[in-house]
Scaffold this motif. Structure first.
Motif, PDB file in Angstrom:
ATOM      1  N   GLY A 117      39.227  48.579  35.375  1.00 48.52           N
ATOM      2  CA  GLY A 117      39.825  48.053  36.578  1.00 48.52           C
ATOM      3  C   GLY A 117      38.684  46.201  35.961  1.00 48.52           C
ATOM      4  O   GLY A 117      38.559  45.780  35.661  1.00 48.52           O
ATOM      5  N   LEU A 118      39.473  45.724  37.004  1.00 55.86           N
ATOM      6  CA  LEU A 118      39.074  43.877  37.234  1.00 55.86           C
ATOM      7  C   LEU A 118      37.668  43.868  37.755  1.00 55.86           C
ATOM      8  O   LEU A 118      37.622  42.741  38.248  1.00 55.86           O
ATOM      9  N   THR A 119      37.355  44.140  38.098  1.00 54.48           N
ATOM     10  CA  THR A 119      35.369  44.006  39.095  1.00 54.48           C
ATOM     11  C   THR A 119      34.999  45.462  38.413  1.00 54.48           C
ATOM     12  O   THR A 119      35.111  46.277  38.211  1.00 54.48           O
ATOM     13  N   ALA A 123      33.389  46.331  34.458  1.00 58.82           N
ATOM     14  CA  ALA A 123      34.805  45.505  34.520  1.00 58.82           C
ATOM     15  C   ALA A 123      35.059  44.659  32.596  1.00 58.82           C
ATOM     16  O   ALA A 123      36.300  44.564  31.563  1.00 58.82           O
ATOM     17  N   HIS A 124      34.103  44.287  32.614  1.00 59.62           N
ATOM     18  CA  HIS A 124      33.797  43.071  31.663  1.00 59.62           C
ATOM     19  C   HIS A 124      34.136  44.606  29.715  1.00 59.62           C
ATOM     20  O   HIS A 124      34.180  43.489  28.582  1.00 59.62           O
ATOM     21  N   TYR A 125      34.551  45.073  29.284  1.00 62.96           N
ATOM     22  CA  TYR A 125      34.078  46.323  28.517  1.00 62.96           C
ATOM     23  C   TYR A 125      35.636  46.190  28.135  1.00 62.96           C
ATOM     24  O   TYR A 125      36.423  46.391  28.994  1.00 62.96           O
ATOM     25  N   ASP A 126      35.237  45.939  26.616  1.00 65.69           N
ATOM     26  CA  ASP A 126      37.195  46.844  26.045  1.00 65.69           C
ATOM     27  C   ASP A 126      36.899  47.931  25.942  1.00 65.69           C
ATOM     28  O   ASP A 126      35.285  48.261  25.736  1.00 65.69           O
ATOM     29  N   ASP A 190      45.622  46.475  40.483  1.00 64.30           N
ATOM     30  CA  ASP A 190      44.341  46.200  40.266  1.00 64.30           C
ATOM     31  C   ASP A 190      43.823  47.501  39.610  1.00 64.30           C
ATOM     32  O   ASP A 190      43.514  48.811  40.361  1.00 64.30           O
ATOM     33  N   PHE A 191      44.184  48.419  38.689  1.00 63.84           N
ATOM     34  CA  PHE A 191      44.395  50.126  38.529  1.00 63.84           C
ATOM     35  C   PHE A 191      43.510  50.998  36.846  1.00 63.84           C
ATOM     36  O   PHE A 191      43.215  50.397  36.049  1.00 63.84           O
ATOM     37  N   SER A 192      42.461  51.866  37.427  1.00 62.25           N
ATOM     38  CA  SER A 192      41.298  51.841  36.401  1.00 62.25           C
ATOM     39  C   SER A 192      41.648  52.920  36.075  1.00 62.25           C
ATOM     40  O   SER A 192      41.581  53.806  36.265  1.00 62.25           O
ATOM     41  N   TRP A 746      43.012  52.754  41.747  1.00 62.89           N
ATOM     42  CA  TRP A 746      43.626  51.068  41.778  1.00 62.89           C
ATOM     43  C   TRP A 746      43.349  50.637  43.470  1.00 62.89           C
ATOM     44  O   TRP A 746      43.086  50.858  44.503  1.00 62.89           O
ATOM     45  N   ARG A 747      43.676  49.305  43.417  1.00 61.84           N
ATOM     46  CA  ARG A 747      42.832  48.312  44.121  1.00 61.84           C
ATOM     47  C   ARG A 747      44.032  47.851  44.325  1.00 61.84           C
ATOM     48  O   ARG A 747      44.492  47.434  43.943  1.00 61.84           O
ATOM     49  N   LEU A 748      44.899  47.398  45.352  1.00 62.44           N
ATOM     50  CA  LEU A 748      45.943  46.506  45.980  1.00 62.44           C
ATOM     51  C   LEU A 748      45.523  45.078  46.641  1.00 62.44           C
ATOM     52  O   LEU A 748      43.949  45.248  47.472  1.00 62.44           O
TER      53      LEU A 748
END
Length: 799
Positions: A117-119, A123-126, A190-192, A746-748
């Motif tokens: 996800g983006l948060t 979130a910063h991990y590849d 935003d889908f994890s 997921w987050r909308l």
């Protein structure tokens, strides 16, 4: 009795039928296998999918021409023009730094599929798929029933995990796209992937949250026998969850003397003596022919399933009679969809294009029917929600499901805002209500099972005795005002209840009907018994799952169930989208065997290219190396590391040992793959002296994908990332309190998020549904309760 609700159509008369999703325009920004798969789902149902190629793409680098499977039905361009963005309905990508494209197109839906996800803290991990599956605890649970703690936990072969979670992402994206078409306002999703994979881990979250017990790949299975056995000419999987099935199998074996011993008499006895049971069974199976035992056992209603290779999959008579495989125009034979539908919407219309083959082309012209979709939707009582709501608000689902596959399907719809009304018969309770997963501090009952609570949040429950002669009227009234009916009973059960497809159509011609079963409603194996583990066996997944050079293993999660539920949810949402424009309500037949087989395209493409069914390769990858789960410091502590390009390899060497980069046996990707055993040993010598989180931070800091193999308790007792993204939900349940259950992965950006309600008590919403939804007068409801037609909850509660 209250007056019967009218059973008339609630939408305009049908227009000329459109080809499924032909009204949808999808821009795929080439990247991961998950992104390509999500876009392929749209393309296979007729959507205009434009694939934008660049050096971010991993799909075209996969071996065995995997891109020909994932890119069929698409077009390919090199550049994104303003015209393409302005005309698109949906953009699918996996990039963390993409500009906000909704600024160029306010009705655009953007689906971001990233590992975490983006948060949140991760979130910063590849991450490659190996990191995602182990970071979700799914890998840590595999293989199920493992006996050697020195062997690492195991990922599923191919990109099976990412394909399943990408299917969920596609469902969310399509629902949001339909809402945007009606409201004129787009959405950012935003889908994890790791969160979605964690939601598939079966009983594990309930074991941790409700029992305080760690779920593990190590130890005895809860059901014995439950194992893969070697026959003279192939592998068979056997599972006997019911005592009657064990007794029938003993009879099939000729009632050997050992099977009559008291130590094998009951399920708990067999579990306690599992090693001996499996020893005797292995000896017996070793002398049998697989096909003979498969059909003989199924005739006795015993869940025996062949563990198919790709070659066996291709020659299987059941798949052949159901027409599962399809062929592209250039002659490539591919797995079909995981569902069958009574409309000609799914089609392999074009082969995979060369990169950039359609550069300079624009979107296909929309037909009149598609252009008029907004007007048609506004006339429907079940149009997608207005901007800012959940995408499926206004959709009503009549839910006949039980156990896992069906409830997982309807839970996805419920998370998206559908009003899912679960019909529960007290005499035929969901197995998840009956399993012993109630917390120690709560009196055990069918309302306190943690496993039921995991997969039934956001739904309403109506208690109804489906065997009562007056229950049919109540059900008919609900069907008449529903958009979807879903069941996963055995084939023929709905017909015997009086609610088969023809009867449902007579009540409501507009209702989308989805039936889930093991082998589908047609074909020579339609009546065969299949539990969730059978899906991976029959579909060819388990034959290539295991450690390199070793036997086939199950994936630790009975993936057949959630994969079937996901497939059904996709087919339902796609059918609702098609219905808005065509007026046609589809009937959907979802076979678990086909749902899983649709996801094994990487193994299938290997077989198609060289005629060899893939063998187990552990946590390795066909081309990338290093790519494994390595021991870290501590007991049963593991970390996953993958280098998917040369830059990552060089960065890995700077951290572990710069001398590795100069060794000729590791000079190139092919060299590293050829000398993988030696390379793994060198990396393991470094990892086993370090903490797995320290390893993760060091390697991620230099751009190498690394992540621990997390155990279930680490996720569900307070993982900081899962907590930050809303996956550790604590809805208040009137009997078990505020226990952690999996949230929504997921987050909308512009809509509400998270769970709306906990899983219901049995019959918790009977009165409100009958009065507020079905229009029964209070006195009529009281009469139905008194006569035992419907049931209220046995325990007082509050919503």
């Amino acid at each position: 009795m209250a007056e019967q609700a009218p059973m008339t159509s609630r939408r305009p008369p049908p227009v000329a039928p459109e080809a499924g999703l032909s009204h949808v325009r999808v821009l795929e920004l080439a990247g991961s296998v998950g992104v390509a798969w999500a876009a392929k789902l749209f393309a296979d149902l007729g959507a205009d999918v434009m694939r934008v190629e660049d050096d971010h793409d991993l799909v075209r680098s996969r071996p065995h021409d995997v891109h020909r499977w994932l890119n069929s039905n698409k077009r390919s361009v090199w550049s994104v023009s303003d015209e393409l963005i302005a005309g698109a309905d949906l953009v699918i990508h996996d990039r963390r730094d993409l500009a906000d494209l909704t600024l160029q197109n306010s009705r655009l839906v953007v689906l971001s599929i990233t590992p975490f996800g983006l948060t949140g803290p991760y979130a910063h991990y590849d991450a490659a798929e190996i990191n995602v599956i182990h970071g979700s605890s799914w890998g840590n649970l595999s293989p199920g029933g493992a006996t050697d703690p020195d062997l690492p936990p195991l990922k599923a072969p191919g990109h099976h995990a990412n394909i399943n979670v990408a299917s969920v992402a596609a469902i969310v994206a399509l629902a949001a796209t339909e809402r945007a078409a009606a409201s004129g306002q787009g959405e950012y999703i935003d889908f994890s992937a790791a969160a979605a994979a964690a939601k598939l881990t079966e009983v594990a979250p309930a074991s941790v949250s409700f029992l305080g017990v760690e779920a593990s790949r190590l130890g005895t299975r809860t059901v014995v026998p439950w194992r893969i056995f070697q026959c003279v000419d192939g592998l068979l999987q056997l599972i006997c969850p019911e005592q009657s099935q064990w007794e029938a199998f003993v009879e099939l074996m000729g009632s050997p003397e050992w099977a009559s011993l008291d130590v094998f008499a009951t399920g708990p006895d067999r579990t306690q003596n599992s090693d001996v049971v499996n020893m005797y069974l292995a000896e017996w199976f070793a002398d049998q022919r697989a096909d003979e035992i498969y059909h003989a056992a199924q005739a006795a209603r015993i869940a025996v399933t062949p563990v198919n290779t790709m070659a066996q999959l291709e020659s299987d008579r059941h798949f052949a009679e159901r027409g599962f495989f399809a062929t592209t125009p250039d002659g490539l034979k591919l797995p079909g969809p995981g569902f069958q539908i009574d409309q000609p919407w799914w089609n392999l219309a074009t082969e995979a294009p060369d990169a950039g083959a359609h550069e300079g082309e624009s979107w296909r012209h929309r037909t009149v029917a598609a252009e008029g979709a907004g007007a048609a939707a506004s006339a429907s009582s079940t149009a997608p929600a207005a901007a800012g709501g959940r995408p499926l608000e206004g959709v009503r689902v009549c839910d006949f499901t039980w156990i896992w596959a069906g409830p997982f399907c309807t839970q996805i719809l419920a998370h998206l805002g559908a009003d899912v009304i679960k019909l529960e018969s007290p005499d035929h309770l969901c197995m998840f209500r009956r399993l012993p997963l109630s917390p120690p501090d709560s009196p055990p009952s069918h309302d306190t099972s943690g496993l039921f609570q995991l997969y039934n949040s956001d739904k309403r429950s109506v208690g109804i005795d489906l065997s009562h002669p007056d229950a049919a009227e109540v059900v008919a009234r609900l069907v008449a005002i529903s958009d979807v009916v879903v069941d996963n009973f055995g084939v023929g059960v709905m017909d015997r209840l009086g609610f088969g497809a023809e009867q449902l159509r007579a009540i409501n011609p507009d209702v989308v009907i989805a039936s889930l079963s093991g082998y589908g409603s047609t074909g020579p194996c339609a009546q065969y018994v299949a539990y969730g583990p059978a899906g991976g066996a029959f579909a060819g997944l388990y034959a290539s799952n295991g450690y390199e050079g070793g036997p086939a293993y199950e994936t630790g999660v009975a993936i057949g169930d959630p994969c079937t539920g996901i497939t059904a949810a996709w087919a339902v949402v796609a059918s609702l989208a098609a219905r808005r424009r065509s007026g046609i309500a589809a009937t959907i037949d979802v076979a678990m065997a086909e749902a899983v087989a649709a996801t094994v395209g990487e193994g299938w493409m290997q077989y198609q290219q060289n005629g060899q069914s893939p063998a187990p390769i552990g946590n390795h990858d066909p081309i990338w190396s290093p790519h494994n789960c390595y021991p870290a410091r501590g007991d049963d502590q593991w970390v996953t590391i993958a280098c998917t390009d040369e830059a990552m390899w060089q960065s890995l060497c700077t951290v572990i040992d710069p001398g590795l980069a100069t060794r000729p046996e590791f000079a190139g990707a092919a060299d590293r793959k050829r000398n993988e055993t030696e390379l793994d040993a060198a990396i393991s010598a470094w990892t086993q002296t370090r903490d797995r989180w320290q390893i993760t931070e060091e390697l991620q800091a230099v751009g190498v994908t690394a992540f621990p193999s997390l155990a279930s308790h680490e996720l569900w007792t307070g993982d900081p990332h899962f907590d930050a993204i809303g996956m550790l939900e604590r809805p208040h349940h009137p009997l078990t309190g505020n226990r952690v259950v999996p949230g929504v992965p997921w987050r909308l950006r512009d809509g509400p998020n998270g769970l709306r309600r906990p899983a219901p008590l049995l019959g918790q919403h009977t009165v409100e549904v009958l009065t507020d939804v079905l229009g029964y007068a209070p006195d009529a409801v009281s009469e139905l309760v008194a006569r035992g037609v419907v049931q209220e909850p046995a325990t007082a509660h509050t919503d």
